[in-house]
Design a protein around this motif. Structure first.
Motif, short mmCIF file in Angstrom:
data_model
loop_
_atom_site.label_atom_id
_atom_site.label_comp_id
_atom_site.label_asym_id
_atom_site.label_seq_id
_atom_site.Cartn_x
_atom_site.Cartn_y
_atom_site.Cartn_z
N GLU A 206 -4.91 6.70 5.97
CA GLU A 206 -3.59 7.33 5.89
C GLU A 206 -2.49 6.34 5.52
OE1 GLU A 206 -2.78 9.61 9.40
OE2 GLU A 206 -4.37 11.06 8.99
N SER A 207 -2.65 5.08 5.90
CA SER A 207 -1.65 4.07 5.54
C SER A 207 -1.82 3.59 4.11
CB SER A 207 -1.76 2.86 6.49
OG SER A 207 -2.99 2.17 6.27
N GLY A 208 -2.97 3.90 3.50
CA GLY A 208 -3.25 3.44 2.15
C GLY A 208 -3.89 2.07 2.08
N ASP A 209 -4.14 1.44 3.25
CA ASP A 209 -4.80 0.13 3.27
C ASP A 209 -6.21 0.23 2.69
OD1 ASP A 209 -2.59 -1.04 4.34
OD2 ASP A 209 -3.29 -0.97 6.41
N THR A 210 -6.88 1.36 2.92
CA THR A 210 -8.17 1.63 2.29
C THR A 210 -7.94 2.77 1.30
OG1 THR A 210 -9.42 0.96 4.25
CG2 THR A 210 -10.55 2.37 2.65
N ALA A 211 -7.99 2.45 0.01
CA ALA A 211 -7.57 3.41 -1.02
C ALA A 211 -8.58 4.51 -1.27
CB ALA A 211 -7.28 2.67 -2.33
N SER B 290 0.82 -1.20 0.00
CA SER B 290 0.00 0.00 0.00
C SER B 290 0.87 1.26 0.00
CB SER B 290 -0.91 0.02 1.24
OG SER B 290 -1.76 -1.11 1.25
N THR B 291 0.39 2.29 -0.70
CA THR B 291 1.07 3.58 -0.71
C THR B 291 0.39 4.51 0.30
OG1 THR B 291 1.62 3.35 -3.05
CG2 THR B 291 1.71 5.57 -2.11
N PRO B 292 1.11 4.97 1.31
CA PRO B 292 0.49 5.84 2.33
C PRO B 292 -0.11 7.09 1.71
CG PRO B 292 2.62 5.04 3.08
CD PRO B 292 2.51 4.65 1.63
N ASN B 293 -1.24 7.52 2.25
CA ASN B 293 -1.90 8.74 1.80
C ASN B 293 -1.36 9.91 2.63
OD1 ASN B 293 -3.60 10.83 1.13
ND2 ASN B 293 -5.46 9.59 1.14
N SER B 294 -0.20 10.41 2.24
CA SER B 294 0.42 11.50 2.99
C SER B 294 -0.32 12.81 2.79
CB SER B 294 1.89 11.66 2.60
OG SER B 294 2.04 11.74 1.21
N LEU C 79 -12.26 20.65 1.55
CA LEU C 79 -11.61 20.36 0.27
C LEU C 79 -12.40 19.29 -0.48
CD1 LEU C 79 -7.91 20.14 1.51
CD2 LEU C 79 -8.92 22.00 0.18
N PRO C 80 -12.37 19.32 -1.81
CA PRO C 80 -13.04 18.25 -2.58
C PRO C 80 -12.31 16.93 -2.36
CG PRO C 80 -11.73 19.65 -4.03
CD PRO C 80 -11.74 20.32 -2.70
N ILE C 81 -13.04 15.84 -2.46
CA ILE C 81 -12.46 14.52 -2.14
C ILE C 81 -11.28 14.19 -3.04
CG2 ILE C 81 -14.00 13.22 -3.67
CD1 ILE C 81 -12.87 12.25 -0.08
N GLU C 82 -11.29 14.70 -4.29
CA GLU C 82 -10.18 14.40 -5.19
C GLU C 82 -8.89 15.11 -4.78
OE1 GLU C 82 -12.83 17.52 -7.30
OE2 GLU C 82 -13.09 15.69 -6.10
N ALA C 83 -8.98 16.07 -3.85
CA ALA C 83 -7.78 16.77 -3.38
C ALA C 83 -7.23 16.17 -2.09
CB ALA C 83 -8.10 18.25 -3.16
N LEU C 84 -7.79 15.04 -1.64
CA LEU C 84 -7.38 14.45 -0.36
C LEU C 84 -6.51 13.21 -0.52
CD1 LEU C 84 -10.69 14.90 1.69
CD2 LEU C 84 -8.61 16.29 1.77
N GLY C 85 -5.98 12.98 -1.70
CA GLY C 85 -4.98 11.93 -1.88
C GLY C 85 -5.49 10.53 -2.07
N PHE C 86 -6.81 10.36 -2.21
CA PHE C 86 -7.36 9.02 -2.41
C PHE C 86 -7.23 8.61 -3.87
CE2 PHE C 86 -9.78 10.42 1.38
CZ PHE C 86 -9.44 9.38 2.23
N THR C 87 -7.25 7.29 -4.11
CA THR C 87 -7.21 6.76 -5.46
C THR C 87 -8.63 6.74 -6.00
OG1 THR C 87 -5.33 5.36 -4.90
CG2 THR C 87 -6.56 4.79 -6.89
N LEU C 88 -8.93 7.65 -6.92
CA LEU C 88 -10.27 7.77 -7.46
C LEU C 88 -10.21 7.72 -8.99
CD1 LEU C 88 -11.47 10.77 -5.28
CD2 LEU C 88 -12.02 8.37 -4.92
N PRO C 89 -11.24 7.16 -9.64
CA PRO C 89 -11.26 7.18 -11.10
C PRO C 89 -11.34 8.62 -11.60
CG PRO C 89 -13.36 6.41 -10.24
CD PRO C 89 -12.41 6.48 -9.08
N VAL C 90 -10.51 8.97 -12.56
CA VAL C 90 -10.47 10.34 -13.07
C VAL C 90 -10.84 10.34 -14.55
CG1 VAL C 90 -9.01 12.36 -13.44
CG2 VAL C 90 -8.65 10.90 -11.43
N PRO C 91 -11.87 11.12 -14.95
CA PRO C 91 -12.20 11.19 -16.37
C PRO C 91 -11.04 11.78 -17.16
CG PRO C 91 -13.96 12.12 -15.02
CD PRO C 91 -12.78 11.91 -14.12
N VAL C 92 -10.74 11.19 -18.30
CA VAL C 92 -9.68 11.71 -19.16
C VAL C 92 -10.19 11.74 -20.59
CG1 VAL C 92 -7.83 10.85 -17.70
CG2 VAL C 92 -8.71 9.41 -19.53
N ALA C 93 -9.44 12.37 -21.49
CA ALA C 93 -9.81 12.42 -22.90
C ALA C 93 -9.04 11.35 -23.66
CB ALA C 93 -9.51 13.80 -23.46
N ARG C 94 -9.73 10.68 -24.59
CA ARG C 94 -9.10 9.70 -25.45
C ARG C 94 -9.36 10.05 -26.90
NH1 ARG C 94 -10.59 3.86 -22.61
NH2 ARG C 94 -8.76 3.71 -21.29
#
Length: 256
Positions: A48-53, A2-6, A69-84
């Motif tokens: 914070e440990s990243g065990d729950t992403a 797991s990657t810690p959510n610093s 702050l918006p949830i996407e600014a809190l370091g969690f792994t979230l699906p992000v819309p992108v352009a293809r």
């Protein structure tokens, strides 16, 4: 592994809350919204440990209420819309929205963490300059931020009441490569201030001085006329401690 959510940890420390106090605030926010939750110190530790992403929606809403702050600014792994790029049916291609991020190409090289000159965790004074076209003058933004390092990642969050302009929390998400620091910045302006609660964000790159006590470089970001602006940015180490007493000491307005 797991990657810690610093980022989340930096935000919590910026609020001067222990993990137990943070969990209590999340429960209270849920109760006030009519959406009770069972946030606990153990759950905060798992985030914070990243065990729950990523948090469940009921926790995400409470986290946003507590941190501002918006949830996407809190370091969690979230699906992000992108352009293809996709076939447009006329021999060419167009962009189409995709609900998920683009996966890394098979066999693509993986970046290795750079060797840092030391640990840069501590309280830093962030200073940047910007030009206000509406006011026709150059201004300075200052914040005391708590910066945390995990490997080659640096995350920073302004301390409460520690900005030159009141109620303008600042977040930094940076990557360290040798003596080069690159990443993004986000600032939420005061609702009753000149910029009326607008949220600004952009990119940042700085060089770390050999002493490890100063970083200096430039920021870039979009202006209201959809042009790209830039200006100087500096981080100066004030205290290498991140104790609660030190954070409380710097939870004050920097000198102008």
């Amino acid at each position: 592994m797991s990657t810690p959510n610093s980022t989340l940890r930096a935000v919590r420390m910026g609020l001067l809350m222990s993990q137990d106090e943070f969990a209590r605030a999340i429960r209270e926010a849920g109760d006030q919204a009519g959406q009770p939750n069972d946030a606990s110190k153990r759950l905060v530790q798992r985030w914070e440990s990243g065990d729950t992403a990523a948090p469940r929606p009921v926790y995400a809403r409470a986290l946003q209420a507590v941190t501002g702050l918006p949830i996407e600014a809190l370091g969690f792994t979230l699906p992000v819309p992108v352009a293809r790029v996709a076939d447009d049916g006329h021999g060419g291609h167009d962009l189409e929205d995709s609900p998920v991020g683009v996966p890394a190409a098979a066999g693509a090289p993986t970046a290795q963490p750079a060797s840092a000159r030391g640990n840069y965790s501590g309280v830093w004074l962030s200073t940047y300059e910007f030009y206000s076209s509406g006011r026709g003058d150059t201004f300075v933004g200052k914040h005391y931020v708590v910066l945390l390092q995990h490997g080659n990642r640096l995350t920073a969050q302004s301390l409460p009441g520690a900005s030159l302009n009141p109620d303008s929390p600042l977040s930094l998400d940076l990557q360290l490569d040798g003596n080069t620091v690159t990443g993004t910045w986000t600032e939420q302006t005061a609702a009753d201030g000149y910029y009326r609660g607008a949220r600004y964000f952009g990119a940042l790159q700085m060089l770390v001085e050999p002493t490890g006590r100063r970083m200096a470089g430039k920021w870039v970001g979009f202006g209201k006329e959809f042009d790209v602006n830039t200006g100087p940015w500096e981080l100066r180490l004030m205290d290498a401690s991140t104790s609660k007493a030190t954070l409380a000491e710097y939870s004050r307005r920097p000198e102008g």
